[in-house]
Write a protein that holds these residues in place. Structure first.
Motif, PDB file in Angstrom:
ATOM      1  N   PHE A  12      38.440   5.790 -10.914  1.00  0.00           N
ATOM      2  CA  PHE A  12      38.803   4.378 -11.046  1.00  0.00           C
ATOM      3  C   PHE A  12      37.916   3.662 -12.066  1.00  0.00           C
ATOM      4  CE2 PHE A  12      40.748   5.452  -6.992  1.00  0.00           C
ATOM      5  CZ  PHE A  12      41.993   4.875  -7.165  1.00  0.00           C
ATOM      6  N   ILE A  13      36.641   4.012 -12.120  1.00  0.00           N
ATOM      7  CA  ILE A  13      35.747   3.381 -13.093  1.00  0.00           C
ATOM      8  C   ILE A  13      36.199   3.711 -14.511  1.00  0.00           C
ATOM      9  CG2 ILE A  13      33.400   3.444 -14.035  1.00  0.00           C
ATOM     10  CD1 ILE A  13      32.436   3.724 -11.065  1.00  0.00           C
ATOM     11  N   PHE A  15      39.212   4.827 -15.616  1.00  0.00           N
ATOM     12  CA  PHE A  15      40.495   4.215 -15.942  1.00  0.00           C
ATOM     13  C   PHE A  15      40.356   2.704 -16.085  1.00  0.00           C
ATOM     14  CE2 PHE A  15      42.742   8.166 -15.055  1.00  0.00           C
ATOM     15  CZ  PHE A  15      43.713   8.103 -16.038  1.00  0.00           C
ATOM     16  N   GLY A  16      39.481   2.098 -15.290  1.00  0.00           N
ATOM     17  CA  GLY A  16      39.241   0.671 -15.427  1.00  0.00           C
ATOM     18  C   GLY A  16      38.674   0.317 -16.786  1.00  0.00           C
ATOM     19  N   LEU A  17      37.678   1.089 -17.220  1.00  0.00           N
ATOM     20  CA  LEU A  17      37.092   0.841 -18.544  1.00  0.00           C
ATOM     21  C   LEU A  17      38.117   1.068 -19.646  1.00  0.00           C
ATOM     22  CD1 LEU A  17      33.578   2.453 -18.046  1.00  0.00           C
ATOM     23  CD2 LEU A  17      34.124   0.009 -18.225  1.00  0.00           C
ATOM     24  N   PHE A  18      38.933   2.114 -19.498  1.00  0.00           N
ATOM     25  CA  PHE A  18      39.958   2.374 -20.507  1.00  0.00           C
ATOM     26  C   PHE A  18      40.936   1.200 -20.602  1.00  0.00           C
ATOM     27  CE2 PHE A  18      44.110   3.997 -21.846  1.00  0.00           C
ATOM     28  CZ  PHE A  18      43.766   4.463 -23.103  1.00  0.00           C
ATOM     29  N   HIS A  19      41.368   0.675 -19.477  1.00  0.00           N
ATOM     30  CA  HIS A  19      42.314  -0.443 -19.506  1.00  0.00           C
ATOM     31  C   HIS A  19      41.645  -1.738 -19.947  1.00  0.00           C
ATOM     32  CE1 HIS A  19      45.934   1.463 -18.243  1.00  0.00           C
ATOM     33  NE2 HIS A  19      45.397   1.920 -17.127  1.00  0.00           N
ATOM     34  N   LEU A  20      40.385  -1.913 -19.640  1.00  0.00           N
ATOM     35  CA  LEU A  20      39.697  -3.141 -20.052  1.00  0.00           C
ATOM     36  C   LEU A  20      39.543  -3.258 -21.561  1.00  0.00           C
ATOM     37  CD1 LEU A  20      36.905  -3.768 -17.412  1.00  0.00           C
ATOM     38  CD2 LEU A  20      38.756  -5.309 -18.061  1.00  0.00           C
ATOM     39  N   VAL A 128      40.578  -4.664 -12.079  1.00  0.00           N
ATOM     40  CA  VAL A 128      40.745  -4.304 -10.669  1.00  0.00           C
ATOM     41  C   VAL A 128      40.306  -2.862 -10.426  1.00  0.00           C
ATOM     42  CG1 VAL A 128      42.481  -3.917  -8.860  1.00  0.00           C
ATOM     43  CG2 VAL A 128      42.545  -6.015 -10.215  1.00  0.00           C
ATOM     44  N   CYS A 129      40.712  -1.950 -11.315  1.00  0.00           N
ATOM     45  CA  CYS A 129      40.314  -0.533 -11.184  1.00  0.00           C
ATOM     46  C   CYS A 129      38.803  -0.375 -11.261  1.00  0.00           C
ATOM     47  CB  CYS A 129      40.970   0.320 -12.269  1.00  0.00           C
ATOM     48  SG  CYS A 129      42.686   0.690 -11.972  1.00  0.00           S
ATOM     49  N   LEU A 134      33.733   0.728  -8.519  1.00  0.00           N
ATOM     50  CA  LEU A 134      32.354   0.373  -8.189  1.00  0.00           C
ATOM     51  C   LEU A 134      32.187   0.181  -6.680  1.00  0.00           C
ATOM     52  CD1 LEU A 134      31.574  -2.064 -11.151  1.00  0.00           C
ATOM     53  CD2 LEU A 134      30.706   0.278 -10.821  1.00  0.00           C
ATOM     54  N   ALA A 135      33.198  -0.395  -6.024  1.00  0.00           N
ATOM     55  CA  ALA A 135      33.145  -0.555  -4.566  1.00  0.00           C
ATOM     56  C   ALA A 135      33.166   0.807  -3.876  1.00  0.00           C
ATOM     57  CB  ALA A 135      34.315  -1.418  -4.085  1.00  0.00           C
ATOM     58  N   LEU A 136      33.999   1.726  -4.362  1.00  0.00           N
ATOM     59  CA  LEU A 136      34.018   3.079  -3.793  1.00  0.00           C
ATOM     60  C   LEU A 136      32.675   3.777  -3.992  1.00  0.00           C
ATOM     61  CD1 LEU A 136      37.502   4.625  -4.734  1.00  0.00           C
ATOM     62  CD2 LEU A 136      36.692   3.967  -2.466  1.00  0.00           C
ATOM     63  N   LEU A 137      32.093   3.600  -5.147  1.00  0.00           N
ATOM     64  CA  LEU A 137      30.790   4.208  -5.435  1.00  0.00           C
ATOM     65  C   LEU A 137      29.731   3.669  -4.476  1.00  0.00           C
ATOM     66  CD1 LEU A 137      29.305   6.148  -7.362  1.00  0.00           C
ATOM     67  CD2 LEU A 137      28.881   4.182  -8.841  1.00  0.00           C
ATOM     68  N   ARG A 138      29.734   2.374  -4.261  1.00  0.00           N
ATOM     69  CA  ARG A 138      28.785   1.749  -3.335  1.00  0.00           C
ATOM     70  C   ARG A 138      28.995   2.272  -1.916  1.00  0.00           C
ATOM     71  NH1 ARG A 138      30.218  -3.402  -3.740  1.00  0.00           N
ATOM     72  NH2 ARG A 138      31.307  -3.361  -1.774  1.00  0.00           N
ATOM     73  N   GLU A 139      30.251   2.356  -1.468  1.00  0.00           N
ATOM     74  CA  GLU A 139      30.549   2.862  -0.132  1.00  0.00           C
ATOM     75  C   GLU A 139      30.138   4.323   0.021  1.00  0.00           C
ATOM     76  OE1 GLU A 139      31.649   1.447   2.750  1.00  0.00           O
ATOM     77  OE2 GLU A 139      31.282  -0.417   1.649  1.00  0.00           O
TER      78      GLU A 139
END
Length: 143
Positions: A12-13, A15-20, A128-129, A134-139
């Motif tokens: 997710f991180i 893909f998030g960076l790619f879309h950002l 959002v991704c 980042l939330a998944l990483l923290r969890e």
């Protein structure tokens, strides 16, 4: 959430960076469209590297989706649905399907009335991704 695999936050991180990066399209339409249409036309090392990275992430996500079939979490549907779409997209681009070329031409039409909505939507998806990764990483680190 002990069942968050080490790969998942990074999926997710990344893909998030790619879309950002598509925020660039909101700031400089012609530069953004020129870069991507040139990349898709020339098919140099960056093109093949991106194809390999995105395809590899999607294949790994699909493998995880089916491997963890019984303990599937809601976010793992992104591997099946989003990953499946991205793999098709990569195939269609690589194969040069005429309908996909027309679609890409319309997407990168800098005078299109829908430009800001399209690239703004992709940028929001990236945010959002990234936040979810980042939330998944923290969890995962807490568990």
């Amino acid at each position: 959430m002990k069942d968050i695999r080490g790969f998942e936050p990074w999926f997710f991180i990344l893909f998030g960076l790619f879309h950002l990066h598509r925020i660039w399209g909101l700031l400089d339409r012609s530069g953004y469209a020129g870069f991507w249409m040139g990349l898709l036309t020339e098919r140099g090392p960056l093109y093949w590297g991106l194809m390999a990275a995105l395809g590899g992430l999607c294949l790994a996500g699909l493998a995880l989706f089916f491997r963890c079939f019984r303990q599937r979490r809601w976010w793992r549907w992104a591997y099946l649905l989003g990953g499946g779409y991205v793999l098709f997209d990569l195939f269609a681009i690589m194969a040069g399907l005429p309908a996909w070329r027309r679609l890409l031409g319309a997407m990168f039409d800098t005078g299109a009335w829908y430009w800001n909505g399209l690239w703004g939507g992709f940028s929001a998806l990236g945010g959002v991704c990234l936040a979810f990764g980042l939330a998944l990483l923290r969890e995962r680190r807490r568990a």
